[in-house]
Each structure stands twice: as C-alpha cells, then as structure tokens.
Design a protein around this motif. Sequence first.
Motif, mmCIF file in Angstrom:
data_model
loop_
_atom_site.group_PDB
_atom_site.id
_atom_site.type_symbol
_atom_site.label_atom_id
_atom_site.label_comp_id
_atom_site.label_asym_id
_atom_site.label_seq_id
_atom_site.Cartn_x
_atom_site.Cartn_y
_atom_site.Cartn_z
ATOM 1 N N PRO A 142 -29.980 -4.399 -12.008
ATOM 2 C CA PRO A 142 -31.447 -5.110 -12.763
ATOM 3 C C PRO A 142 -31.482 -5.028 -14.265
ATOM 4 N N GLY A 143 -30.338 -4.358 -14.706
ATOM 5 C CA GLY A 143 -30.595 -4.130 -16.233
ATOM 6 C C GLY A 143 -31.760 -3.368 -16.531
ATOM 7 N N ASP A 144 -32.625 -3.807 -17.585
ATOM 8 C CA ASP A 144 -33.996 -3.192 -17.804
ATOM 9 C C ASP A 144 -35.220 -4.179 -17.303
ATOM 10 N N SER A 145 -35.198 -3.929 -16.137
ATOM 11 C CA SER A 145 -36.331 -4.688 -15.377
ATOM 12 C C SER A 145 -36.362 -4.547 -14.043
ATOM 13 N N PHE A 146 -37.583 -4.532 -13.504
ATOM 14 C CA PHE A 146 -37.804 -4.159 -12.067
ATOM 15 C C PHE A 146 -38.080 -5.461 -11.310
ATOM 16 N N ILE A 147 -37.336 -6.454 -11.517
ATOM 17 C CA ILE A 147 -37.390 -7.944 -11.162
ATOM 18 C C ILE A 147 -36.540 -7.528 -9.694
ATOM 19 N N VAL A 148 -37.347 -7.903 -8.616
ATOM 20 C CA VAL A 148 -36.732 -7.880 -7.292
ATOM 21 C C VAL A 148 -36.244 -9.245 -6.835
ATOM 22 N N PRO A 149 -35.072 -9.099 -6.560
ATOM 23 C CA PRO A 149 -34.256 -10.562 -6.359
ATOM 24 C C PRO A 149 -34.708 -11.044 -5.210
ATOM 25 N N HIS A 150 -35.008 -12.192 -5.159
ATOM 26 C CA HIS A 150 -35.652 -13.091 -3.719
ATOM 27 C C HIS A 150 -34.522 -13.923 -3.055
ATOM 28 N N GLY A 151 -34.928 -13.880 -1.957
ATOM 29 C CA GLY A 151 -34.157 -14.876 -1.021
ATOM 30 C C GLY A 151 -32.791 -14.091 -0.579
ATOM 31 N N VAL A 152 -32.442 -12.782 -0.829
ATOM 32 C CA VAL A 152 -31.387 -11.977 -0.425
ATOM 33 C C VAL A 152 -31.706 -10.664 0.074
ATOM 34 N N ASP A 153 -30.826 -10.147 1.010
ATOM 35 C CA ASP A 153 -30.921 -8.922 1.521
ATOM 36 C C ASP A 153 -30.016 -7.804 0.733
ATOM 37 N N VAL A 154 -30.585 -7.102 -0.182
ATOM 38 C CA VAL A 154 -29.691 -6.122 -0.912
ATOM 39 C C VAL A 154 -29.214 -5.087 -0.203
ATOM 40 N N SER A 155 -27.956 -4.592 -0.248
ATOM 41 C CA SER A 155 -27.513 -3.793 0.447
ATOM 42 C C SER A 155 -27.573 -2.369 -0.267
ATOM 43 N N THR A 156 -27.395 -2.642 -1.620
ATOM 44 C CA THR A 156 -27.392 -1.350 -2.557
ATOM 45 C C THR A 156 -27.671 -1.634 -3.735
ATOM 46 N N VAL A 157 -28.737 -0.974 -4.207
ATOM 47 C CA VAL A 157 -29.466 -1.335 -5.458
ATOM 48 C C VAL A 157 -29.255 0.005 -6.597
ATOM 49 N N LEU A 158 -29.025 -0.513 -7.766
ATOM 50 C CA LEU A 158 -29.037 0.598 -8.698
ATOM 51 C C LEU A 158 -30.420 0.728 -9.595
ATOM 52 N N VAL A 159 -30.905 1.922 -9.719
ATOM 53 C CA VAL A 159 -32.047 2.093 -10.047
ATOM 54 C C VAL A 159 -32.342 2.633 -11.332
ATOM 55 N N PRO A 160 -32.944 1.968 -12.407
ATOM 56 C CA PRO A 160 -33.325 2.676 -13.658
ATOM 57 C C PRO A 160 -34.394 3.722 -13.341
ATOM 58 N N VAL A 161 -33.827 4.942 -13.356
ATOM 59 C CA VAL A 161 -34.964 6.077 -12.995
ATOM 60 C C VAL A 161 -35.560 6.435 -14.330
ATOM 61 N N HIS A 162 -35.382 6.257 -15.617
ATOM 62 C CA HIS A 162 -36.348 6.379 -16.502
ATOM 63 C C HIS A 162 -35.876 5.752 -17.757
ATOM 64 N N ALA A 163 -37.096 5.119 -18.342
ATOM 65 C CA ALA A 163 -37.203 4.303 -19.570
ATOM 66 C C ALA A 163 -38.115 4.454 -20.473
ATOM 67 N N PRO A 164 -38.202 4.099 -21.649
ATOM 68 C CA PRO A 164 -39.309 4.059 -22.499
ATOM 69 C C PRO A 164 -40.335 2.752 -22.051
ATOM 70 N N TRP A 165 -39.637 1.850 -21.292
ATOM 71 C CA TRP A 165 -40.421 0.770 -20.721
ATOM 72 C C TRP A 165 -41.201 0.979 -19.436
ATOM 73 N N SER A 166 -41.034 2.361 -18.648
ATOM 74 C CA SER A 166 -41.398 2.305 -17.291
ATOM 75 C C SER A 166 -42.118 3.786 -16.974
ATOM 76 N N LYS A 167 -42.495 3.672 -15.765
ATOM 77 C CA LYS A 167 -42.985 5.176 -15.273
ATOM 78 C C LYS A 167 -42.677 5.323 -13.826
ATOM 79 N N THR A 168 -42.790 6.512 -13.430
ATOM 80 C CA THR A 168 -42.156 6.763 -12.253
ATOM 81 C C THR A 168 -42.684 5.924 -10.941
ATOM 82 N N ALA A 169 -44.033 5.718 -11.198
ATOM 83 C CA ALA A 169 -44.718 5.128 -10.112
ATOM 84 C C ALA A 169 -44.174 3.525 -9.825
ATOM 85 N N GLU A 170 -43.437 2.961 -10.973
ATOM 86 C CA GLU A 170 -42.935 1.647 -11.120
ATOM 87 C C GLU A 170 -41.561 1.705 -10.433
#
Length: 225
Positions: A142-170
Amino acid sequence: MKLTKFTHSCVRLEKDGAVLVIDPGTFSESEGETGTETALAGAHALLITHQHADHFDEEKVVAALQLDQSLLVYAPAKVAGMLAERLDADGLDRVHTAEPEQRYSVAGFEVQTFSGQHALIHPHIPMVANIGYLIDGSLYHPGDSFIVPHGVDVSTVLVPVHAPWSKTAEVIDFVTSVRAARAFQIHDALLNETGVQLVEGHVARIGGLYGTEFRHLALGESVTI
C-alpha cells in the motif's frame, strides 16, 4: 513468487527469472546483504509508491538506471519528474508515470494500482501522491496509505506497522479490512525491537480473528507466496 524483505518498506519479488523491487529507500544500509544495492541487483523493474526518501532513494535508483539500460521504473508523476531531470533521452523512455486505477504488465508481473494520495501526517505538512500496487492479483503493497484495494481478493498484504501518519488502531483496522490470508510487516524502521513486538502482537492476535495469519519477516528473509 519469492518475496524478500529488505529495510523498511523495500521488498524484492522474483518469479520465473524476473525481478521486481518495490520502494528501495534511504533507510536501507548501503552495503551488505540487506542493503539497497543487494535489493536492486539484477532487477528488471522498480515500483515506487511515493517521493519520500524512506521509499525512494533517488541517488541509488538513478545509478541503477544508468548501470542497466533495460531497467524500468513505474512511479507517481513527481518521482518520474525527478528521475527525468537526471537521465538522458534513452533513460526517459524507461521511466513511466503510475496513476491510480490502472493495470500494467511489468517484467512478467501483472500490476494493478490503487489509491492516489499519501495518508495525512499533519495539515501543515503537504500531501503527496501515493500509489498502492497489487502484484499478480495477490500481493498488495500500500505504500504510505491504508487504502483497501477494491474488487479483488488479496492473498498477501504488506502492512505498514508504524509511521508518523498512523496509530496502531488504524494498522489493525487495515489488516481486518483487507482480510488477506497472509500478512507481513513493512514500514518498521522507526520502531525498536520492543515496539515492533508490541504492535505486531496486536496485529497478529486481532488479525487472526478475521482469518489473517501475520508473520514477522527478518531482514533478508525470503518466503514463497
């Protein structure tokens, strides 16, 4: 497809002799098995999510393009423009502007793009373009975003676990929304070992309730997906 984890958000994908690298940034060590040079060695194409240096090491990408006259780059317009200023006419033909909602065949990989905007850091910090990449209909960076890809079933996702733009809940909400079978961490260079274990523990526990198996990848570790 073989996935190898490099520093921060950089991953290297290998399939049928082709090599695709996503987000070789400046946080990577300059030397050694987990360094940027190792990630880029023999690459056929690069995907850049956005212009921030922790995802785009301009000097090393330019050097790679100059060294290998067949190397391709797909990136948002700002990054493509930065590279265009550094390359000769032949190099320009190998730099492509990536836009949201597009599909490409890149070095033997099928690429679909999502998003378009970096997550908000602060209203006083300008927004930049960000492209999320879905590879072969299965792996999502996803790069630096939490955009969920639409219309597809993702098998493997890479997760940005920490950033100045996020919190753990997100982070957790992103994982439970994508609902991929597998998840691995990216964007982890700003956390020490204690922080990584804390955040990933929450992601693994709650993500598991929604069918996602989260696993930490060590630097230089490879998995087949």
